[in-house]
Design an enzyme around this catalytic site. Structure first.
Site, short mmCIF file in Angstrom:
data_model
loop_
_atom_site.label_atom_id
_atom_site.label_comp_id
_atom_site.label_asym_id
_atom_site.label_seq_id
_atom_site.Cartn_x
_atom_site.Cartn_y
_atom_site.Cartn_z
N CYS A 6 0.77 -1.28 -0.03
CA CYS A 6 -0.09 0.04 -0.03
C CYS A 6 0.99 1.32 -0.03
O CYS A 6 1.41 1.52 -1.07
CB CYS A 6 -0.91 -0.35 1.15
SG CYS A 6 -2.44 1.17 0.83
N HIS B 219 -3.06 -5.52 1.58
CA HIS B 219 -2.46 -5.76 2.53
C HIS B 219 -2.39 -7.12 2.97
O HIS B 219 -3.50 -7.55 3.71
CB HIS B 219 -3.16 -4.82 3.86
CG HIS B 219 -2.94 -3.38 3.76
ND1 HIS B 219 -2.00 -2.90 4.61
CD2 HIS B 219 -3.73 -2.44 3.20
CE1 HIS B 219 -2.14 -1.43 4.48
NE2 HIS B 219 -3.20 -1.18 3.37
N GLU C 287 -0.79 -8.69 5.08
CA GLU C 287 -0.73 -9.07 6.53
C GLU C 287 -1.91 -9.07 7.34
O GLU C 287 -2.06 -9.45 8.48
CB GLU C 287 0.48 -8.00 7.18
CG GLU C 287 -0.24 -6.65 7.43
CD GLU C 287 -0.47 -5.62 6.09
OE1 GLU C 287 -0.84 -4.49 6.37
OE2 GLU C 287 -0.16 -6.05 4.96
#
Length: 198
Positions: free
Chosen positions: A81, A177, A179
């Protein structure tokens, strides 16, 4: 072979989540806030956050030019991002009034900040990702997209007709994202890039 030491730029964003994802992907991970820590890693993750704020924190902490130098010398890097925005060679809608996002020039691409819209336009979905058999669950939060990918930049994924993941050598960038999901394949790919497996 020992596990690579991969740093996560710990100025903003999902630092803890990236550190955990890297460990699960087989790396030794550490937060990076100082030049000495930056110089001690085999690869660096630049997490999401606010790209203009991160740029100026890098500058204020005297990390911007050392990081540009290490990247120019070949340091592997992954940006998610805002990290994708910072790794670009050119940033569109970079901000104004002396608070622009500053490109690290690590990947030959032009990226548009907040291209998918504001926070209320955030979304998630499954997208095909080059080299992976099963689609990736992608979480987009005020996400950028790639408007131009230079020669030698491999497009890895698209969403809504726009490029949202790229690779150039040992540099990886996603507009989303990874994660935030339990899927560690993107982090594993970066660990493999750092170790030279792929």
């Amino acid at each position: 072979m020992s596990a690579p030491r991969i740093g996560v730029l710990a100025l903003q964003g999902d630092t803890r989540e990236h550190l955990a994802a890297l460990r699960e992907a087989g790396a030794e991970s550490m937060p990076v806030r100082r030049r000495g820590e930056l110089e001690a890693v085999d690869g660096l993750v630049i997490p999401g956050g606010e790209s203009t704020t991160m740029s100026h924190l890098l500058k204020d902490l005297d990390l911007l030019e050392p990081l540009r130098g290490l990247l120019a010398d070949g340091l592997p890097a992954y940006g998610a991002c805002a990290g994708m925005i910072l790794l670009a060679s050119e940033i569109l809608d970079a901000g104004a009034g002396g608070r622009e996002a500053l490109p690290l020039r690590a990947i030959d691409m032009t990226v548009r900040r907040n291209a998918f819209g504001r926070q209320v336009d955030s979304f998630e979905g499954d997208i095909a990702f080059a080299g992976l058999d099963v689609p990736v669950r992608a979480v987009f939060i005020r996400a950028p997209w790639v408007e131009r990918a230079g020669d030698g930049v491999e497009v890895l994924a698209r969403a809504a007709g726009h490029v949202v993941a790229v690779r150039q050598g040992a540099r990886l960038a996603t507009a989303f994202h990874p994660e935030m999901t339990g899927d560690r394949r993107i982090h594993r790919l970066f660990v493999d890039l750092v170790t030279g497996v792929v």
